[in-house]
Write an enzyme that holds these catalytic residues in place. Structure first.
Site, mmCIF file in Angstrom:
data_model
loop_
_atom_site.group_PDB
_atom_site.id
_atom_site.type_symbol
_atom_site.label_atom_id
_atom_site.label_comp_id
_atom_site.label_asym_id
_atom_site.label_seq_id
_atom_site.Cartn_x
_atom_site.Cartn_y
_atom_site.Cartn_z
ATOM 1 N N ASP A 67 -13.381 15.259 14.029
ATOM 2 C CA ASP A 67 -12.188 14.599 14.574
ATOM 3 C C ASP A 67 -11.478 13.715 13.559
ATOM 4 O O ASP A 67 -11.989 13.470 12.463
ATOM 5 C CB ASP A 67 -12.569 13.783 15.824
ATOM 6 C CG ASP A 67 -13.783 12.879 15.597
ATOM 7 O OD1 ASP A 67 -14.226 12.742 14.449
ATOM 8 O OD2 ASP A 67 -14.279 12.307 16.577
ATOM 9 N N ASN A 136 -19.319 5.518 25.931
ATOM 10 C CA ASN A 136 -18.894 6.116 27.206
ATOM 11 C C ASN A 136 -19.312 7.584 27.326
ATOM 12 O O ASN A 136 -18.895 8.280 28.240
ATOM 13 C CB ASN A 136 -17.380 5.984 27.390
ATOM 14 C CG ASN A 136 -16.577 6.747 26.330
ATOM 15 O OD1 ASN A 136 -17.154 7.400 25.464
ATOM 16 N ND2 ASN A 136 -15.264 6.669 26.409
ATOM 17 N N HIS A 138 -18.651 9.966 25.011
ATOM 18 C CA HIS A 138 -17.800 10.949 24.327
ATOM 19 C C HIS A 138 -18.519 11.542 23.126
ATOM 20 O O HIS A 138 -19.356 10.901 22.505
ATOM 21 C CB HIS A 138 -16.418 10.384 23.965
ATOM 22 C CG HIS A 138 -16.360 9.420 22.821
ATOM 23 N ND1 HIS A 138 -15.486 8.352 22.790
ATOM 24 C CD2 HIS A 138 -17.024 9.357 21.639
ATOM 25 C CE1 HIS A 138 -15.632 7.703 21.649
ATOM 26 N NE2 HIS A 138 -16.556 8.278 20.943
ATOM 27 N N GLU A 143 -13.095 12.607 25.407
ATOM 28 C CA GLU A 143 -13.269 11.443 26.275
ATOM 29 C C GLU A 143 -13.585 11.865 27.708
ATOM 30 O O GLU A 143 -13.190 12.964 28.137
ATOM 31 C CB GLU A 143 -11.967 10.629 26.291
ATOM 32 C CG GLU A 143 -11.593 10.015 24.937
ATOM 33 C CD GLU A 143 -12.348 8.729 24.633
ATOM 34 O OE1 GLU A 143 -13.554 8.641 24.929
ATOM 35 O OE2 GLU A 143 -11.729 7.802 24.086
HETATM 36 C C1 GLP Z 1 -16.286 7.627 17.197
HETATM 37 C C2 GLP Z 1 -16.365 9.100 16.807
HETATM 38 C C3 GLP Z 1 -17.587 9.767 17.392
HETATM 39 C C4 GLP Z 1 -18.813 8.913 17.163
HETATM 40 C C5 GLP Z 1 -18.629 7.592 17.863
HETATM 41 C C6 GLP Z 1 -19.839 6.681 17.786
HETATM 42 O O1 GLP Z 1 -15.633 7.402 18.378
HETATM 43 N N1 GLP Z 1 -15.210 9.821 17.192
HETATM 44 O O2 GLP Z 1 -17.742 11.048 16.798
HETATM 45 O O3 GLP Z 1 -19.958 9.567 17.629
HETATM 46 O O4 GLP Z 1 -17.522 6.947 17.241
HETATM 47 O O5 GLP Z 1 -19.766 5.844 16.683
HETATM 48 P P1 GLP Z 1 -20.962 4.948 16.168
HETATM 49 O O6 GLP Z 1 -21.887 5.889 15.466
HETATM 50 O O7 GLP Z 1 -20.321 3.994 15.212
HETATM 51 O O8 GLP Z 1 -21.573 4.291 17.345
#
Ligand code: GLP
Length: 245
Positions: A67, A136, A138, A143
């Site tokens: 993404d 959440n 995702h 989402e």
């Molecule tokens: C972002 C990314 C996700 C990732 C998430 C969790 O929103 N789009 O792909 O898994 O963050 O991030 P973290 O690893 O910092 O908790």
């Protein structure tokens, strides 16, 4: 879905690195699906070290990221493109043309998203896909919603995600409101999926996933129950609610 429980973040990173090192050793032309966020940074450090020690060769490896934020150019310091260069690509011997991160600055996303899917398909699809998870539920930027898109698409980020991800930006106002992400079908086509879940802030998502039996679009990571090769690697902090029961 297989669960592997490790003591802490470092152990999770090392266990995940072993899986990736095996894949790359067995197939030097492997196609890797990669994620951003704070969770995979330790794994990327391990892979950099393995590459520098000559254990793995990235020269024919291809990567596809999940993404990107809309509106951020690849050289923007908060873009996922920049993150990947900073945390992995600039430190390993990989061809820049083999590293794909969705573009955040296209004018026609219908055409662009199909193009990203075609690029991935023509590379042969992902041999392994790394996922983190949002608080959440995702994955990528898919989402929680009434229905989830199958293919790469543009999404509106939820207020929750904007708030949680604000820690990477100067202020919450700077967080883009939209993103482009692989869809659930794109994700589920990966031949193998590794999910990393670490830290106490993931305890509730971890508990929900651990007890999950069915696909619920309001909890996107639940779609992984429909895949036959998913391994979740989690640390003790993330498993807090499971252990207390
Ligand atoms: C972002 C990314 C996700 C990732 C998430 C969790 O929103 N789009 O792909 O898994 O963050 O991030 P973290 O690893 O910092 O908790």
């Amino acid at each position: 879905m297989e669960f592997i429980f490790k003591k802490d973040y470092d152990e999770v990173s090392k266990a995940a690195a072993e899986v990736f090192v095996d894949i790359i050793k067995n197939n030097p032309r492997a196609v890797l699906g990669l994620a951003t966020g704070s969770t995979p940074i330790g794994l990327y450090k391990e892979l950099i070290e393995s590459n520098q020690r000559g254990m793995i060769d990235f020269s024919e490896i291809k990567t596809f990221n999940l993404d990107e934020y809309l509106g951020l150019a690849p050289d923007h310091e908060y873009s996922y493109s920049y993150f990947m260069k900073d945390n992995l690509f600039n430190h390993i011997q990989i061809k820049p043309e083999n590293c794909h991160v969705p573009s955040g600055i296209e004018s026609d996303y219908n055409t662009y998203c199909s193009h990203y899917e075609e690029l991935l398909d023509s590379a042969g699809g992902m041999d392994i896909l790394l996922l983190g998870v949002g608080e959440n539920g995702h994955i990528g930027f898919n989402e929680p919603d009434k229905a989830l898109s199958a293919r790469t698409h543009v999404v509106d980020l939820t207020e929750d995600t904007i708030r949680v991800n604000a820690r990477f930006f100067e202020s919450v106002e700077d967080v883009p409101r939209k993103a482009v992400t692989m869809g659930m079908g794109t994700i589920l086509k990966a031949r193998k999926i590794i999910v990393l879940i670490t830290g106490e802030n993931k305890a509730s998502v971890m508990e929900r996933l651990f007890n999950c039996q069915r696909m619920d679009p309001e909890f996107p990571i639940s779609f992984l129950v429909g895949h036959t090769d998913v391994t979740v690697i989690a640390d003790e902090a993330a498993c807090k609610n499971i252990r207390e029961k």
